[in-house]
Write a protein that holds these residues in place. Sequence first.
Motif, PDB file in Angstrom:
ATOM      1  N   ARG A  43       0.841  -1.192   0.000  1.00 26.57           N
ATOM      2  CA  ARG A  43       0.000   0.000   0.000  1.00 26.57           C
ATOM      3  C   ARG A  43       0.879   1.247   0.000  1.00 26.57           C
ATOM      4  O   ARG A  43       2.094   1.167   0.176  1.00 26.57           O
ATOM      5  N   GLU A  44       0.252   2.386  -0.199  1.00 23.24           N
ATOM      6  CA  GLU A  44       0.987   3.642  -0.266  1.00 23.24           C
ATOM      7  C   GLU A  44       1.811   3.857   1.005  1.00 23.24           C
ATOM      8  O   GLU A  44       1.305   3.714   2.117  1.00 23.24           O
ATOM      9  N   GLY A  45       3.083   4.169   0.824  1.00 22.50           N
ATOM     10  CA  GLY A  45       3.964   4.429   1.952  1.00 22.50           C
ATOM     11  C   GLY A  45       4.687   3.210   2.487  1.00 22.50           C
ATOM     12  O   GLY A  45       5.606   3.344   3.298  1.00 22.50           O
ATOM     13  N   GLU A  46       4.304   2.015   2.054  1.00 23.60           N
ATOM     14  CA  GLU A  46       4.960   0.795   2.529  1.00 23.60           C
ATOM     15  C   GLU A  46       6.190   0.488   1.680  1.00 23.60           C
ATOM     16  O   GLU A  46       6.157   0.646   0.455  1.00 23.60           O
TER      17      GLU A  46
ATOM     18  N   GLN B 232       0.627   0.970  -9.482  1.00 30.39           N
ATOM     19  CA  GLN B 232       0.984   0.322 -10.740  1.00 30.39           C
ATOM     20  C   GLN B 232       2.486   0.036 -10.814  1.00 30.39           C
ATOM     21  O   GLN B 232       3.046  -0.138 -11.892  1.00 30.39           O
ATOM     22  N   ASP B 233       3.127  -0.024  -9.659  1.00 31.02           N
ATOM     23  CA  ASP B 233       4.563  -0.280  -9.611  1.00 31.02           C
ATOM     24  C   ASP B 233       4.868  -1.751  -9.881  1.00 31.02           C
ATOM     25  O   ASP B 233       4.085  -2.645  -9.543  1.00 31.02           O
ATOM     26  N   PHE B 234       6.031  -1.982 -10.475  1.00 31.60           N
ATOM     27  CA  PHE B 234       6.583  -3.324 -10.613  1.00 31.60           C
ATOM     28  C   PHE B 234       7.885  -3.362  -9.827  1.00 31.60           C
ATOM     29  O   PHE B 234       8.676  -2.412  -9.864  1.00 31.60           O
TER      30      PHE B 234
END
Length: 256
Positions: A151-154, A179-181
């Motif tokens: 999640r965001e920030g992890e 949408q990160d890989f």
Amino acid sequence: MTNIVTMIPVRMASTRLPNKPLLDINGKSLLQRVYENVKKTVPGDVFVAAGDRVIVEACEKFGAKAVLTDPALPSGTDRIAAALKEIDPEGKYDIVVNFQGDAVNVNPAVNNELIAMIERTGCDIATVGMLFDKAGDVKVPSNVKIVMGLREGEDEGRCLYFSRAEVPFIRNPESCKNQDFYHHIGIYVYRAESLKRFVDLPVGVLEGREGLEQLRALEDGMYIRAKLVSELTLDKNAPADIDTEEDLEEARKWIK
């Protein structure tokens, strides 16, 4: 108190760069450079898990502890497990760091973060990931991807899968927030008991399909956790590992 040992698996049988571990980098061998980097950075004992007697003899000359292992062992993981069995029959070590013998430009301090992650979460295996810089790199099969639900920030999480394919698929790009890989970097720290368990397992079905040994651990239900890092190398302009003559020449430029 946690007892930590770092194992550096090394063998002479390099096809692209003959005698690689003992090649000179400004007065010291590649292996000695790696050993000294680890020794001054990672807590605990350090051993070289050698696949050849000439490596043991070289280690004796610069003061490193070395264990001679069977040269026919199929992987570096098997080599460090064999060395651990030799030096620690009573099981005093809790955590085993696997540091590659040609990783002269990898900052050993990243292993300290992985050690802390194992101590904090109880995972079996800790490893490293990085965000892909270029979208096209995700499509390259040799660039292994980690599937994690961050999640965001992890910046760390449980590894659900590893693949050479472009995964996970993004079905709805317009509504998908993350949408990160994540690019898997083959740096591992193990709980000692987990390492012993891993090397005793048969080759996994998915491991055989993808050619990735870490899938053997996932198939057996082991808990692998990855830490995302933004920097991995000591010199950001030089290759992390020494694989070719060109890499060796680059190392000679920045290592003094």
